[in-house]
Design a protein around this motif. Structure first.
Motif, PDB file in Angstrom:
ATOM      1  N   PHE A 178     -16.359   4.250 -60.390  1.00 38.72           N
ATOM      2  CA  PHE A 178     -16.405   3.155 -61.392  1.00 38.72           C
ATOM      3  C   PHE A 178     -15.308   2.440 -61.447  1.00 38.72           C
ATOM      4  N   SER A 179     -14.233   3.100 -60.872  1.00 40.84           N
ATOM      5  CA  SER A 179     -12.964   2.317 -60.724  1.00 40.84           C
ATOM      6  C   SER A 179     -13.020   1.279 -59.386  1.00 40.84           C
ATOM      7  N   MET A 180     -13.861   1.892 -58.390  1.00 39.83           N
ATOM      8  CA  MET A 180     -13.884   0.958 -57.238  1.00 39.83           C
ATOM      9  C   MET A 180     -14.922  -0.265 -57.575  1.00 39.83           C
ATOM     10  N   LEU A 181     -15.906  -0.009 -58.267  1.00 37.53           N
ATOM     11  CA  LEU A 181     -16.761  -1.193 -58.724  1.00 37.53           C
ATOM     12  C   LEU A 181     -15.874  -2.221 -59.798  1.00 37.53           C
ATOM     13  N   THR A 309     -11.382   5.436 -53.531  1.00 34.93           N
ATOM     14  CA  THR A 309     -12.354   5.681 -52.706  1.00 34.93           C
ATOM     15  C   THR A 309     -11.996   7.188 -52.140  1.00 34.93           C
ATOM     16  N   VAL A 310     -10.884   7.716 -51.865  1.00 34.19           N
ATOM     17  CA  VAL A 310     -10.336   8.915 -51.757  1.00 34.19           C
ATOM     18  C   VAL A 310     -10.932  10.099 -52.893  1.00 34.19           C
ATOM     19  N   THR A 311     -10.649   9.557 -54.053  1.00 31.98           N
ATOM     20  CA  THR A 311     -11.019  10.428 -55.282  1.00 31.98           C
ATOM     21  C   THR A 311     -12.631  10.555 -55.529  1.00 31.98           C
ATOM     22  N   SER A 312     -13.067   9.605 -54.842  1.00 31.13           N
ATOM     23  CA  SER A 312     -14.612   9.525 -55.229  1.00 31.13           C
ATOM     24  C   SER A 312     -15.189  10.349 -54.276  1.00 31.13           C
ATOM     25  N   VAL A 313     -14.562  10.841 -53.018  1.00 29.73           N
ATOM     26  CA  VAL A 313     -15.057  11.545 -51.900  1.00 29.73           C
ATOM     27  C   VAL A 313     -14.819  12.798 -52.018  1.00 29.73           C
ATOM     28  N   PHE A 314     -13.725  13.505 -52.447  1.00 35.68           N
ATOM     29  CA  PHE A 314     -12.996  14.771 -52.525  1.00 35.68           C
ATOM     30  C   PHE A 314     -13.071  15.358 -53.649  1.00 35.68           C
ATOM     31  N   ASN A 315     -13.555  16.398 -53.728  1.00 37.67           N
ATOM     32  CA  ASN A 315     -13.572  17.336 -54.804  1.00 37.67           C
ATOM     33  C   ASN A 315     -12.096  18.002 -55.226  1.00 37.67           C
ATOM     34  N   LEU A 316     -11.577  17.414 -56.070  1.00 37.87           N
ATOM     35  CA  LEU A 316      -9.994  18.111 -56.448  1.00 37.87           C
ATOM     36  C   LEU A 316     -10.526  19.226 -57.433  1.00 37.87           C
ATOM     37  N   PRO A 317      -9.558  20.539 -57.076  1.00 37.04           N
ATOM     38  CA  PRO A 317      -9.665  21.426 -58.255  1.00 37.04           C
ATOM     39  C   PRO A 317      -9.024  21.069 -59.326  1.00 37.04           C
ATOM     40  N   LEU A 351       4.930  -0.922 -49.925  1.00 35.52           N
ATOM     41  CA  LEU A 351       5.306  -0.665 -51.517  1.00 35.52           C
ATOM     42  C   LEU A 351       4.072  -0.920 -52.147  1.00 35.52           C
ATOM     43  N   ALA A 352       3.663  -2.090 -52.069  1.00 33.56           N
ATOM     44  CA  ALA A 352       2.484  -2.519 -53.005  1.00 33.56           C
ATOM     45  C   ALA A 352       1.287  -1.693 -52.656  1.00 33.56           C
ATOM     46  N   MET A 353       1.072  -1.362 -51.623  1.00 36.01           N
ATOM     47  CA  MET A 353      -0.316  -0.397 -51.341  1.00 36.01           C
ATOM     48  C   MET A 353       0.297   1.048 -51.745  1.00 36.01           C
ATOM     49  N   LEU A 354       1.390   1.610 -51.729  1.00 36.43           N
ATOM     50  CA  LEU A 354       1.772   2.774 -52.233  1.00 36.43           C
ATOM     51  C   LEU A 354       1.478   2.931 -53.920  1.00 36.43           C
ATOM     52  N   ALA A 355       1.997   1.670 -54.513  1.00 37.74           N
ATOM     53  CA  ALA A 355       1.807   1.695 -55.944  1.00 37.74           C
ATOM     54  C   ALA A 355       0.294   1.482 -56.443  1.00 37.74           C
ATOM     55  N   GLY A 356      -0.313   1.010 -55.438  1.00 39.72           N
ATOM     56  CA  GLY A 356      -1.845   0.669 -55.751  1.00 39.72           C
ATOM     57  C   GLY A 356      -2.544   1.887 -55.748  1.00 39.72           C
ATOM     58  N   ILE A 357      -2.390   2.641 -54.757  1.00 43.76           N
ATOM     59  CA  ILE A 357      -3.013   4.008 -54.581  1.00 43.76           C
ATOM     60  C   ILE A 357      -2.644   4.921 -55.743  1.00 43.76           C
ATOM     61  N   ALA A 358      -1.285   4.984 -56.003  1.00 44.19           N
ATOM     62  CA  ALA A 358      -0.915   5.954 -56.989  1.00 44.19           C
ATOM     63  C   ALA A 358      -1.496   5.254 -58.395  1.00 44.19           C
ATOM     64  N   ASN A 359      -1.554   4.128 -58.743  1.00 45.45           N
ATOM     65  CA  ASN A 359      -2.033   3.392 -59.969  1.00 45.45           C
ATOM     66  C   ASN A 359      -3.338   4.004 -60.377  1.00 45.45           C
ATOM     67  N   SER A 360      -4.381   3.856 -59.157  1.00 45.06           N
ATOM     68  CA  SER A 360      -5.638   4.472 -59.159  1.00 45.06           C
ATOM     69  C   SER A 360      -5.694   5.762 -59.383  1.00 45.06           C
ATOM     70  N   LEU A 361      -4.995   6.741 -58.854  1.00 47.64           N
ATOM     71  CA  LEU A 361      -5.015   7.871 -59.099  1.00 47.64           C
ATOM     72  C   LEU A 361      -4.780   8.300 -60.540  1.00 47.64           C
ATOM     73  N   VAL A 362      -3.904   7.461 -61.090  1.00 48.86           N
ATOM     74  CA  VAL A 362      -3.351   7.973 -62.559  1.00 48.86           C
ATOM     75  C   VAL A 362      -4.537   7.643 -63.380  1.00 48.86           C
ATOM     76  N   ASN A 363      -5.154   6.456 -63.320  1.00 43.47           N
ATOM     77  CA  ASN A 363      -6.167   5.690 -64.189  1.00 43.47           C
ATOM     78  C   ASN A 363      -7.140   6.888 -64.121  1.00 43.47           C
ATOM     79  N   VAL A 364      -7.733   7.279 -62.877  1.00 45.05           N
ATOM     80  CA  VAL A 364      -8.795   8.292 -62.577  1.00 45.05           C
ATOM     81  C   VAL A 364      -8.764   9.610 -63.119  1.00 45.05           C
TER      82      VAL A 364
END
Length: 451
Positions: A178-181, A309-317, A351-364
Motif C-alpha cells: 500500500f505504501s508502493m501504491l 518493495t523490499v519489505t513487501s517481498v521479504f517476511n521480517l521476524p 543521500l536522498a536515496m538512502l533517506a527515502g529507503i529509510a523513511n519508507s521502512l519507518v512508515n511501514v
C-alpha cells in the motif's frame, strides 16, 4: 489367469517381498498446504482493496493538479488557488476523529463503497459542468470539501480492513504494497497531471476521475470484510461520543501506542519544516537550482518505493522490527542532515536515496505495529486520529519553517530539525513499552502483556 490389477487393488511390497499396507496420506503435508493457503496475501479481496486505494489516491492527485491549474486559469489569482486548495482539506481534518468512530461501528465495506460513489458522482458533476461551460469556482470548492470528507472516512476504513483480509504474517508486506501504491499514485499524479491538463483539459480529467471512483466503488462490493461486533441494544447516536472518548482513552492508556503517536507527531512536525525549506535551499545554492531539486525529489521517491518493495517481498521476524526501525530512523535523519553539508550533487542524490529507503521502512514498521496491536473495533478510531494529528500539524510546520528560513541560515535550520527529530525519536525508543509494542508477535504473546 488375469494379471491385470487395478490401481485400487494393487498391493505395495516392501524390500523383502512381503505385502505391505499402502501408506496413508501425509497429514503433515496436508496441514502445511492448508497453512500455506491461509498465509496467502494476494487474494482477490486484497487485490480489489489495493486497486480501490490506488484509484482513490491517483484520483486525488489528478484532481488536485487539475483543480490548481483550472482555478489559476479562470481567476488568475495564486492566492485564491492556494486558499481554495488548502481550505478544501480542512473539513476532512475536522471530522477525521469522528469518522474513525463511524468506521469502527459501521460496515467498513459499505463505507468504502459509499464514499467512492459519492466522490465519483461529485467529480462527474464537476466534469459535466466544465464541458457545458457552466462550471464555477464555488462548485469546485464544494466538490473539494466533499472529497475531503469522504477521504476522511475512506482511508481509516482501508487501513482498518487490511489486518482482516491478510494473514498476520503478511501485514508488514501488505502495508509495504500500500505504501508502493501511495508513492506510485502520487508520483504519477504529480508527473502526468500537468501534461494531461495541457493535452485533455480540466473537464475531461474531472470526468475521468469521477468514473474511476465509481468503478472502484463497484469493485469494492466484492471485498469480504468482517464486520465489527457491536451490541444490538446500542444505538449509534447514543454511543457516538462514548466511542470517541474510548478511542482517545485507548491511545493514551496504551503506553506503546501513545509513544508512537507522540513520536510521530513531533518528528513529522520537524520533517514538515525540512520539506518546506528544501526547495529554497536548492533555489539559493549556486550549483543546484530548481531542475536539480526535481531530480532530488524523484530520487527520494524512488528510494521510498525501493524500501516499500523490499519489505513487501521479504517476511521480517517480529523480533527484528525494533532493530530495523532504529537503524532506519538513524539513517533517515543523518542522511537528510548531511545533504546540507556536501556540495557534490551525486553524493546528495545518494543521500536522498538512502533517506527515502529509510523513511519508507519507518512508515511501514510503525503502521504495521499499530495494526498488529490495535483491536479490530478500535482500528478506525486510532488510524483516523493518527491521520488527523499527522496532517493537522503540517500547515503549522510549513508556516514556522518559512519564518525560520527568513531569519536563519536554511542549512542550519534543516540540520537542527533532523538532529532534534533523531534525539526525540531515540528518547522514545529506549523505553521498554515502545520496544515491546514494535516487536509484538500475536503468535507468541498476548496483547495484555504489552499494555
Amino acid at each position: 489367469m488375469n494379471n491385470d490389477i487395478s490401481s485400487t487393488e494393487k498391493e505395495v511390497y516392501d524390500g523383502e517381498g512381503i505385502a505391505a499396507k499402502p501408506e496413508p496420506p501425509d497429514k503433515d503435508q496436508e496441514q502445511t498446504q492448508i497453512v500455506e493457503l491461509k498465509e496467502r496475501m494476494w487474494t482477490r479481496g486484497f487485490l480489489l482493496l489495493g486497486q480501490g486505494q490506488l484509484v482513490s489516491l491517483l484520483g486525488d492527485a489528478a484532481y488536485a493538479i487539475a483543480l490548481g491549474f483550472w482555478v489559476l486559469s479562470v481567476t488568475g489569482s495564486t492566492a485564491l488557488m492556494g486558499t481554495l486548495m488548502a481550505s478544501s482539506t480542512l473539513p476532512g481534518l475536522l471530522v477525521g476523529p469522528f469518522a474513525g468512530v463511524a468506521v469502527d461501528r459501521g460496515d467498513r465495506r459499505f463505507i468504502m463503497v459509499l464514499m467512492d460513489v459519492i466522490r465519483g458522482l461529485s467529480v462527474i458533476f464537476i466534469g459535466i459542468e466544465g464541458f457545458t461551460g457552466m462550471l464555477r469556482v464555488w462548485m469546485v470548492f464544494v466538490s473539494g470539501i466533499i472529497l475531503s470528507l469522504c477521504g476522511a472516512f475512506f482511508q481509516p476504513a482501508v487501513y482498518s480492513a487490511i489486518p482482516d483480509i491478510v494473514p498476520e504474517s503478511k501485514i508488514v508486506n501488505a502495508n509495504s504494497v500500500f505504501s508502493m501504491l501511495s508513492l506510485g499514485s502520487t508520483t504519477i499524479g504529480n508527473s502526468a497531471g500537468g501534461f494531461l491538463y495541457q493535452l485533455l483539459g480540466a473537464p475531461f480529467m474531472f470526468l475521468f476521475n469521477g468514473i474511476s471512483f465509481i468503478f472502484s466503488g463497484i469493485s469494492l462490493i466484492f471485498v469480504k470484510v468482517p464486520q465489527n461486533s457491536k451490541k444490538k441494544e446500542q444505538h449509534f447516536s447514543q454511543n457516538f461520543c462514548n466511542d470517541f472518548k474510548k478511542g482517545l482513552s485507548f491511545v493514551w492508556n496504551f503506553k506503546g501506542l501513545r509513544y508512537i503517536f507522540l513520536m510521530g507527531t513531533i518528528t513529522n512536525f520537524f520533517f514538515g519544516i525540512v520539506a518546506v525549506l528544501l526547495l529554497p535551499l536548492f533555489q539559493k545554492t549556486a550549483n543546484l537550482g530548481p531542475a536539480k531539486y526535481g531530480i532530488f525529489m524523484a530520487v527520494f521517491m524512488a528510494g521510498m518505493f525501493l524500501g516499500a518493495t523490499v519489505t513487501s517481498v521479504f517476511n521480517l521476524p517480529p523480533s527484528k522490527r525494533m532493530f530495523l526501525l532504529t537503524i532506519s530512523l538513524v539513517f533517515n535523519n543523518i542522511a537528510l542532515a548531511l545533504i546540507t553539508v556536501f556540495q557534490a550533487f551525486a553524493l546528495i542524490l545518494a543521500l536522498a536515496m538512502l533517506a527515502g529507503i529509510a523513511n519508507s521502512l519507518v512508515n511501514v514498521f510503525m503502521k504495521s505495529s499499530m495494526q498488529f496491536t490495535v483491536p479490530k473495533d478500535m482500528r478506525g478510531k486510532v488510524f483516523s486520529l493518527r491521520g488527523t494529528v499527522k496532517q493537522g500539524f503540517a500547515p503549522l510546520a510549513m508556516a514556522i519553517g518559512g519564518v525560520l528560513g527568513e531569519f536563519l541560515p536554511i542549512r542550519v535550520v534543516i540540520s537542527a530539525c533532523c538532529i532534534m527529530s533523531l534525539l526525540i525519536s531515540l528518547a522514545f525508543m529506549v523505553r521498554p513499552q515502545f520496544k515491546r509494542f514494535i516487536n509484538y508477535d500475536p503468535k507468541a504473546a498476548k496483547l495484555q502483556d504489552i499494555m
